[in-house]
Motif scaffolding. Structure first.
Motif, PDB file in Angstrom:
ATOM      1  N   LYS A  67       0.966  -6.161   0.043  1.00 38.12           N
ATOM      2  CA  LYS A  67       2.243  -5.682  -0.498  1.00 38.12           C
ATOM      3  C   LYS A  67       1.938  -4.842  -1.731  1.00 38.12           C
ATOM      4  CE  LYS A  67       6.756  -7.414  -1.995  1.00 38.12           C
ATOM      5  NZ  LYS A  67       7.524  -8.667  -2.240  1.00 38.12           N
ATOM      6  N   VAL A  68       2.384  -3.595  -1.720  1.00 37.10           N
ATOM      7  CA  VAL A  68       2.170  -2.695  -2.850  1.00 37.10           C
ATOM      8  C   VAL A  68       3.389  -2.774  -3.764  1.00 37.10           C
ATOM      9  CG1 VAL A  68       1.834  -0.304  -3.568  1.00 37.10           C
ATOM     10  CG2 VAL A  68       0.719  -1.151  -1.495  1.00 37.10           C
ATOM     11  N   ILE A  69       3.144  -3.126  -5.021  1.00 39.44           N
ATOM     12  CA  ILE A  69       4.214  -3.130  -6.011  1.00 39.44           C
ATOM     13  C   ILE A  69       4.361  -1.721  -6.590  1.00 39.44           C
ATOM     14  CG2 ILE A  69       5.050  -4.159  -8.171  1.00 39.44           C
ATOM     15  CD1 ILE A  69       4.813  -6.091  -5.670  1.00 39.44           C
ATOM     16  N   ARG A  70       3.213  -1.109  -6.916  1.00 40.44           N
ATOM     17  CA  ARG A  70       3.207   0.285  -7.357  1.00 40.44           C
ATOM     18  C   ARG A  70       1.802   0.849  -7.157  1.00 40.44           C
ATOM     19  NH1 ARG A  70       3.644  -2.928 -11.801  1.00 40.44           N
ATOM     20  NH2 ARG A  70       1.899  -2.799 -13.257  1.00 40.44           N
ATOM     21  N   GLY A 127       7.411  -1.929  -0.089  1.00 43.35           N
ATOM     22  CA  GLY A 127       8.054  -3.048  -0.773  1.00 43.35           C
ATOM     23  C   GLY A 127       8.057  -4.348  -0.006  1.00 43.35           C
ATOM     24  N   LYS A 128       7.401  -4.375   1.162  1.00 41.16           N
ATOM     25  CA  LYS A 128       7.359  -5.585   1.994  1.00 41.16           C
ATOM     26  C   LYS A 128       5.907  -5.939   2.294  1.00 41.16           C
ATOM     27  CE  LYS A 128      11.774  -4.665   4.156  1.00 41.16           C
ATOM     28  NZ  LYS A 128      12.513  -4.434   5.377  1.00 41.16           N
ATOM     29  N   TRP A 129       5.694  -7.142   2.821  1.00 47.12           N
ATOM     30  CA  TRP A 129       4.364  -7.541   3.276  1.00 47.12           C
ATOM     31  C   TRP A 129       4.046  -6.802   4.563  1.00 47.12           C
ATOM     32  CZ3 TRP A 129       0.981  -9.874   0.342  1.00 47.12           C
ATOM     33  CH2 TRP A 129       1.422 -10.662  -0.730  1.00 47.12           C
ATOM     34  N   ASN A 130       2.842  -6.268   4.665  1.00 45.79           N
ATOM     35  CA  ASN A 130       2.376  -5.516   5.828  1.00 45.79           C
ATOM     36  C   ASN A 130       1.090  -6.149   6.340  1.00 45.79           C
ATOM     37  OD1 ASN A 130       4.041  -2.795   5.952  1.00 45.79           O
ATOM     38  ND2 ASN A 130       3.747  -3.334   3.805  1.00 45.79           N
TER      39      ASN A 130
END
Length: 177
Positions: A67-70, A127-130
């Protein structure tokens, strides 16, 4: 995290003891922490940093959620620490409009080897788990993002190396589980 080598599955093989003792940072010293089974990396450096395995791996299947926050990130495979720089294959984590998540990039060497095909560029959900599934068997490297094949590549440069979790240069925060 799920990892298979020599056809034997082992859950949480990387961080089963809850520590980062079998790992080290290549590049700038940024913050990596393991919290409730989630690896969190965060930094604001001028160059990429990687939490890197001390052990080398050859043939394997690796499954992880990210999950990428930024920022931007990647998962290094069959890579090598050369003068405090991780060099080798990277499966891209790209939340930008370009949408090249799951493509294969050769970090520190040849650049892009195979961007993901057009029909899989919608696989990554910002913005989600991948879920990433990465298979390295012999000369073949295959990756899936959320079940869609994003890389199916044959290469003869490296048949083993380290695994690394990238925190890209700039303002970046990424989580893996």
């Amino acid at each position: 995290f799920s990892f298979a080598t020599q056809r034997t599955w082992s859950d949480e093989i990387f961080f089963s003891d809850g520590s980062l003792d079998d790992w080290y940072i290549v590049g700038p010293k940024i913050d990596f922490e393991l919290k409730n089974g989630i690896l969190i990396g965060e930094g604001k450096e001028g160059r990429n940093a990687f939490l890197t395995s001390k052990k080398e791996y050859g043939d394997f299947v690796f499954t992880v959620e990210v999950k990428v926050i930024r920022g931007n990130s990647g998962i290094q495979i069959r890579s090598h620490d050369i003068d405090n720089r991780l060099v080798g294959y990277q499966i891209e984590i790209d939340p930008s409009e370009r949408a090249w998540s799951g493509g294969i990039y050769d970090e520190g060497r040849r650049g892009w080897l195979q961007p993901p095909p057009e029909n899989s560029r919608d696989a990554f959900n910002n913005g989600k788990w991948n879920k990433y599934e990465i298979m390295c068997i012999g000369h073949r490297i295959k990756a899936k993002v959320n079940g869609k094949v994003t890389t199916d590549f044959m290469d003869f440069m490296n048949l083993s190396g380290r695994i690394g979790f990238q925190i890209h240069s700039g303002d970046c925060k990424v989580m893996w589980r």
